[in-house]
Design a protein around this motif. Structure first.
Motif, mmCIF file in Angstrom:
data_model
loop_
_atom_site.group_PDB
_atom_site.id
_atom_site.type_symbol
_atom_site.label_atom_id
_atom_site.label_comp_id
_atom_site.label_asym_id
_atom_site.label_seq_id
_atom_site.Cartn_x
_atom_site.Cartn_y
_atom_site.Cartn_z
ATOM 1 N N LEU A 38 0.859 -1.184 0.000
ATOM 2 C CA LEU A 38 0.000 0.000 0.000
ATOM 3 C C LEU A 38 0.893 1.230 0.000
ATOM 4 C CD1 LEU A 38 -2.787 1.375 0.293
ATOM 5 C CD2 LEU A 38 -2.459 1.208 2.785
ATOM 6 N N MET A 39 0.808 2.050 -1.052
ATOM 7 C CA MET A 39 1.637 3.238 -1.153
ATOM 8 C C MET A 39 1.082 4.340 -0.257
ATOM 9 S SD MET A 39 4.273 4.730 -2.154
ATOM 10 C CE MET A 39 4.864 3.364 -3.147
ATOM 11 N N GLY A 48 12.217 7.376 -8.762
ATOM 12 C CA GLY A 48 12.846 6.058 -8.686
ATOM 13 C C GLY A 48 12.024 5.158 -7.787
ATOM 14 N N ALA A 49 12.687 4.163 -7.179
ATOM 15 C CA ALA A 49 12.067 3.267 -6.205
ATOM 16 C C ALA A 49 10.794 2.597 -6.725
ATOM 17 C CB ALA A 49 11.810 3.985 -4.882
ATOM 18 N N ALA A 50 10.848 2.116 -7.966
ATOM 19 C CA ALA A 50 9.709 1.400 -8.545
ATOM 20 C C ALA A 50 9.718 -0.046 -8.061
ATOM 21 C CB ALA A 50 9.788 1.422 -10.072
ATOM 22 N N GLY A 57 10.344 -14.705 -17.098
ATOM 23 C CA GLY A 57 11.432 -14.015 -17.767
ATOM 24 C C GLY A 57 11.136 -12.582 -18.168
ATOM 25 N N VAL A 58 9.959 -12.083 -17.832
ATOM 26 C CA VAL A 58 9.579 -10.714 -18.169
ATOM 27 C C VAL A 58 9.532 -9.890 -16.881
ATOM 28 C CG1 VAL A 58 7.767 -9.239 -19.146
ATOM 29 C CG2 VAL A 58 8.222 -11.502 -20.135
ATOM 30 N N VAL A 59 10.166 -8.719 -16.894
ATOM 31 C CA VAL A 59 10.148 -7.827 -15.737
ATOM 32 C C VAL A 59 9.008 -6.826 -15.907
ATOM 33 C CG1 VAL A 59 11.416 -6.074 -14.445
ATOM 34 C CG2 VAL A 59 12.606 -8.097 -15.308
ATOM 35 N N HIS A 60 8.151 -6.754 -14.901
ATOM 36 C CA HIS A 60 7.019 -5.828 -14.882
ATOM 37 C C HIS A 60 7.313 -4.753 -13.844
ATOM 38 C CE1 HIS A 60 4.702 -8.780 -17.181
ATOM 39 N NE2 HIS A 60 5.273 -9.670 -16.391
ATOM 40 N N ARG A 61 7.081 -3.501 -14.194
ATOM 41 C CA ARG A 61 7.384 -2.385 -13.297
ATOM 42 C C ARG A 61 6.080 -1.685 -12.900
ATOM 43 N NH1 ARG A 61 12.037 2.096 -13.846
ATOM 44 N NH2 ARG A 61 13.207 0.174 -13.588
ATOM 45 N N ALA A 62 5.987 -1.332 -11.611
ATOM 46 C CA ALA A 62 4.808 -0.620 -11.116
ATOM 47 C C ALA A 62 5.238 0.553 -10.246
ATOM 48 C CB ALA A 62 3.927 -1.565 -10.303
ATOM 49 N N ARG A 63 4.544 1.657 -10.398
ATOM 50 C CA ARG A 63 4.724 2.826 -9.531
ATOM 51 C C ARG A 63 3.334 3.207 -9.027
ATOM 52 N NH1 ARG A 63 8.651 6.421 -8.526
ATOM 53 N NH2 ARG A 63 7.087 8.023 -8.458
ATOM 54 N N PRO A 64 2.915 2.586 -7.921
ATOM 55 C CA PRO A 64 1.566 2.866 -7.426
ATOM 56 C C PRO A 64 1.415 4.318 -6.964
ATOM 57 C CG PRO A 64 2.812 1.590 -5.829
ATOM 58 C CD PRO A 64 3.646 1.672 -7.058
ATOM 59 N N THR A 65 0.216 4.843 -7.115
ATOM 60 C CA THR A 65 -0.088 6.181 -6.619
ATOM 61 C C THR A 65 -0.494 6.089 -5.152
ATOM 62 O OG1 THR A 65 -2.381 5.986 -7.344
ATOM 63 C CG2 THR A 65 -0.826 6.978 -8.898
ATOM 64 N N ARG A 73 2.229 -12.400 -5.881
ATOM 65 C CA ARG A 73 2.708 -13.653 -5.290
ATOM 66 C C ARG A 73 4.079 -13.409 -4.670
ATOM 67 N NH1 ARG A 73 0.190 -18.642 -6.768
ATOM 68 N NH2 ARG A 73 1.733 -19.393 -5.306
ATOM 69 N N SER A 74 4.240 -13.741 -3.421
ATOM 70 C CA SER A 74 5.489 -13.486 -2.709
ATOM 71 C C SER A 74 6.635 -14.350 -3.203
ATOM 72 C CB SER A 74 5.289 -13.724 -1.213
ATOM 73 O OG SER A 74 4.223 -12.934 -0.734
ATOM 74 N N ASP A 75 6.319 -15.486 -3.844
ATOM 75 C CA ASP A 75 7.380 -16.374 -4.316
ATOM 76 C C ASP A 75 7.874 -16.007 -5.712
ATOM 77 O OD1 ASP A 75 5.159 -17.202 -5.745
ATOM 78 O OD2 ASP A 75 5.327 -19.302 -5.186
ATOM 79 N N GLN A 76 7.361 -14.921 -6.294
ATOM 80 C CA GLN A 76 7.899 -14.397 -7.547
ATOM 81 C C GLN A 76 9.013 -13.409 -7.198
ATOM 82 O OE1 GLN A 76 4.456 -12.584 -9.404
ATOM 83 N NE2 GLN A 76 4.406 -14.227 -10.926
ATOM 84 N N GLU A 77 10.109 -13.454 -7.975
ATOM 85 C CA GLU A 77 11.194 -12.514 -7.707
ATOM 86 C C GLU A 77 10.687 -11.088 -7.870
ATOM 87 O OE1 GLU A 77 15.420 -13.363 -8.229
ATOM 88 O OE2 GLU A 77 14.702 -14.621 -9.884
ATOM 89 N N HIS A 78 11.082 -10.240 -6.922
ATOM 90 C CA HIS A 78 10.677 -8.846 -6.956
ATOM 91 C C HIS A 78 11.753 -7.995 -6.291
ATOM 92 C CE1 HIS A 78 9.006 -10.677 -3.291
ATOM 93 N NE2 HIS A 78 9.179 -9.498 -2.715
ATOM 94 N N ARG A 79 11.690 -6.687 -6.548
ATOM 95 C CA ARG A 79 12.643 -5.762 -5.950
ATOM 96 C C ARG A 79 12.071 -4.356 -5.982
ATOM 97 N NH1 ARG A 79 17.431 -3.709 -9.888
ATOM 98 N NH2 ARG A 79 16.154 -3.024 -11.635
ATOM 99 N N VAL A 80 12.755 -3.445 -5.269
ATOM 100 C CA VAL A 80 12.491 -2.019 -5.362
ATOM 101 C C VAL A 80 13.749 -1.406 -5.965
ATOM 102 C CG1 VAL A 80 12.044 0.105 -4.095
ATOM 103 C CG2 VAL A 80 10.914 -2.015 -3.398
ATOM 104 N N THR A 81 13.585 -0.686 -7.075
ATOM 105 C CA THR A 81 14.736 -0.067 -7.735
ATOM 106 C C THR A 81 15.266 1.082 -6.876
ATOM 107 O OG1 THR A 81 13.354 1.468 -9.005
ATOM 108 C CG2 THR A 81 13.830 -0.687 -10.015
ATOM 109 N N PRO A 82 16.498 1.522 -7.113
ATOM 110 C CA PRO A 82 17.086 2.577 -6.277
ATOM 111 C C PRO A 82 16.271 3.870 -6.263
ATOM 112 C CG PRO A 82 18.792 1.495 -7.546
ATOM 113 C CD PRO A 82 17.472 0.985 -8.068
#
Length: 109
Positions: A38-39, A48-50, A57-65, A73-82
């Motif tokens: 929840l943003m 930044g910080a997406a 094999g596909v990276v999906h990017r989200a920037r929630p408002t 799904r928590s078992d999918q690889e994920h990260r927050v960009t710098p």
């Protein structure tokens, strides 16, 4: 396999990014089944910080408002960009099927 009837709350975390380059590298949360992010930051409060997920094999990017919730799904690889500037604050809630497991996160190096 995700079983919504067996999900229980595992953890609630307030995630704050203040310093340039603050980030969270690629990882999975193997103990959790589903994560909700929840943003809380106002729109335009940071750059930044997406949130990125990798699926098939596909990276999906989200920037929630602000006040938007993302579920994944928590078992999918994920990260927050710098973080590039400003302050990013979000609330993460994780649900799981089990209790009494090791609470360490698994990180990809």
């Amino acid at each position: 396999r995700l079983d919504a009837n067996r999900l229980t709350a595992r953890t609630v975390e307030l995630l704050q990014y203040h310093e340039p380059a603050d980030s969270l590298g690629w990882h999975i949360d193997p103990q959790s089944a589903v994560t909700m992010l929840l943003m809380l930051s106002a729109d335009g409060a940071y750059a930044g910080a997406a949130l990125e997920h990798e699926s098939d094999g596909v990276v999906h990017r989200a920037r929630p408002t602000q006040h938007e919730a993302l579920f994944y799904r928590s078992d999918q690889e994920h990260r927050v960009t710098p973080l590039e500037s400003g302050t990013r604050v979000a609330l993460a809630l994780e649900w799981w099927h089990e209790q009494g497991v090791d609470l360490k996160h698994t990180f990809r190096h």
